[in-house]
Scaffold this motif. Sequence first.
Motif, PDB file in Angstrom:
ATOM      1  N   TYR A  22      -7.705 -38.882  -4.782  1.00 17.33           N
ATOM      2  CA  TYR A  22      -8.541 -37.724  -5.061  1.00 17.33           C
ATOM      3  C   TYR A  22      -8.476 -37.436  -6.556  1.00 17.33           C
ATOM      4  CZ  TYR A  22      -8.032 -37.086  -0.042  1.00 17.33           C
ATOM      5  OH  TYR A  22      -8.044 -37.265   1.303  1.00 17.33           O
ATOM      6  N   GLY A  24      -9.197 -34.795  -9.818  1.00 21.02           N
ATOM      7  CA  GLY A  24      -9.264 -33.378 -10.140  1.00 21.02           C
ATOM      8  C   GLY A  24     -10.377 -33.077 -11.116  1.00 21.02           C
ATOM      9  N   PRO A  25     -10.357 -31.861 -11.683  1.00 20.97           N
ATOM     10  CA  PRO A  25     -11.407 -31.456 -12.614  1.00 20.97           C
ATOM     11  C   PRO A  25     -11.450 -32.362 -13.844  1.00 20.97           C
ATOM     12  CG  PRO A  25      -9.634 -29.832 -12.531  1.00 20.97           C
ATOM     13  CD  PRO A  25      -9.338 -30.855 -11.503  1.00 20.97           C
ATOM     14  N   LYS A  93     -12.926 -33.056  -0.073  1.00 21.75           N
ATOM     15  CA  LYS A  93     -11.929 -33.362  -1.090  1.00 21.75           C
ATOM     16  C   LYS A  93     -11.148 -32.105  -1.439  1.00 21.75           C
ATOM     17  CE  LYS A  93     -14.626 -37.078  -3.066  1.00 21.75           C
ATOM     18  NZ  LYS A  93     -13.905 -38.193  -2.599  1.00 21.75           N
ATOM     19  N   THR A  95      -9.122 -29.405  -3.882  1.00 18.71           N
ATOM     20  CA  THR A  95      -9.341 -28.869  -5.224  1.00 18.71           C
ATOM     21  C   THR A  95      -8.000 -28.777  -5.931  1.00 18.71           C
ATOM     22  OG1 THR A  95      -9.202 -26.616  -4.379  1.00 18.71           O
ATOM     23  CG2 THR A  95     -11.398 -27.563  -4.585  1.00 18.71           C
ATOM     24  N   TYR A  96      -8.053 -28.893  -7.228  1.00 16.52           N
ATOM     25  CA  TYR A  96      -6.834 -28.799  -8.025  1.00 16.52           C
ATOM     26  C   TYR A  96      -6.727 -27.391  -8.583  1.00 16.52           C
ATOM     27  CZ  TYR A  96      -3.299 -29.715 -11.546  1.00 16.52           C
ATOM     28  OH  TYR A  96      -2.156 -29.682 -12.299  1.00 16.52           O
ATOM     29  N   SER A  97      -5.552 -26.808  -8.467  1.00 17.35           N
ATOM     30  CA  SER A  97      -5.308 -25.470  -8.988  1.00 17.35           C
ATOM     31  C   SER A  97      -4.343 -25.562 -10.158  1.00 17.35           C
ATOM     32  CB  SER A  97      -4.714 -24.574  -7.902  1.00 17.35           C
ATOM     33  OG  SER A  97      -4.325 -23.346  -8.449  1.00 17.35           O
ATOM     34  N   TRP A 103      -2.531 -29.094  -5.317  1.00 12.36           N
ATOM     35  CA  TRP A 103      -3.772 -29.556  -4.686  1.00 12.36           C
ATOM     36  C   TRP A 103      -3.956 -28.743  -3.415  1.00 12.36           C
ATOM     37  CZ3 TRP A 103      -6.973 -33.135  -6.853  1.00 12.36           C
ATOM     38  CH2 TRP A 103      -6.457 -33.856  -7.941  1.00 12.36           C
ATOM     39  N   HIS A 106      -8.907 -27.525   1.981  1.00  9.99           N
ATOM     40  CA  HIS A 106      -9.529 -26.462   2.766  1.00  9.99           C
ATOM     41  C   HIS A 106     -10.068 -27.043   4.062  1.00  9.99           C
ATOM     42  CE1 HIS A 106      -9.407 -23.651  -0.631  1.00  9.99           C
ATOM     43  NE2 HIS A 106      -9.730 -24.699  -1.379  1.00  9.99           N
TER      44      HIS A 106
END
Length: 107
Positions: A22, A24-25, A93, A95-97, A103, A106
């Motif tokens: 996966y 990330g941004p 997928k 999401t990255y925080s 990670w 949801h």
Amino acid sequence: MVWYLTLFCIGLVYGQQTQCIYDGPNNNYFLNLTRISTWTFEYETPNHFYYYSPCRNAIPCNQGNANFQNNVAQYTQGANQCDHYLSVDNGQKPTYSYSGATWIFHY
């Protein structure tokens, strides 16, 4: 000759392992679960068993006469069917925080 054929077959099997990566941004961070994607994790509590297979629906779950393949399943100890289950949607997928560098999946 047999040795080469054996090596070829082993390479063919490992070469077909599904990638589980996966991004990330801005492609700055990556979560690579490929190495553990064939594992099955278990967790036991006094009343339940929990099973998790990363990146794939590999856990069988019996619900009456129906059989499902799932990513996560909860079984009551002594029962022959799962109580709760969750299947992987390969299009979803995480999401990255940036808060905590985590990670988040949801469902």
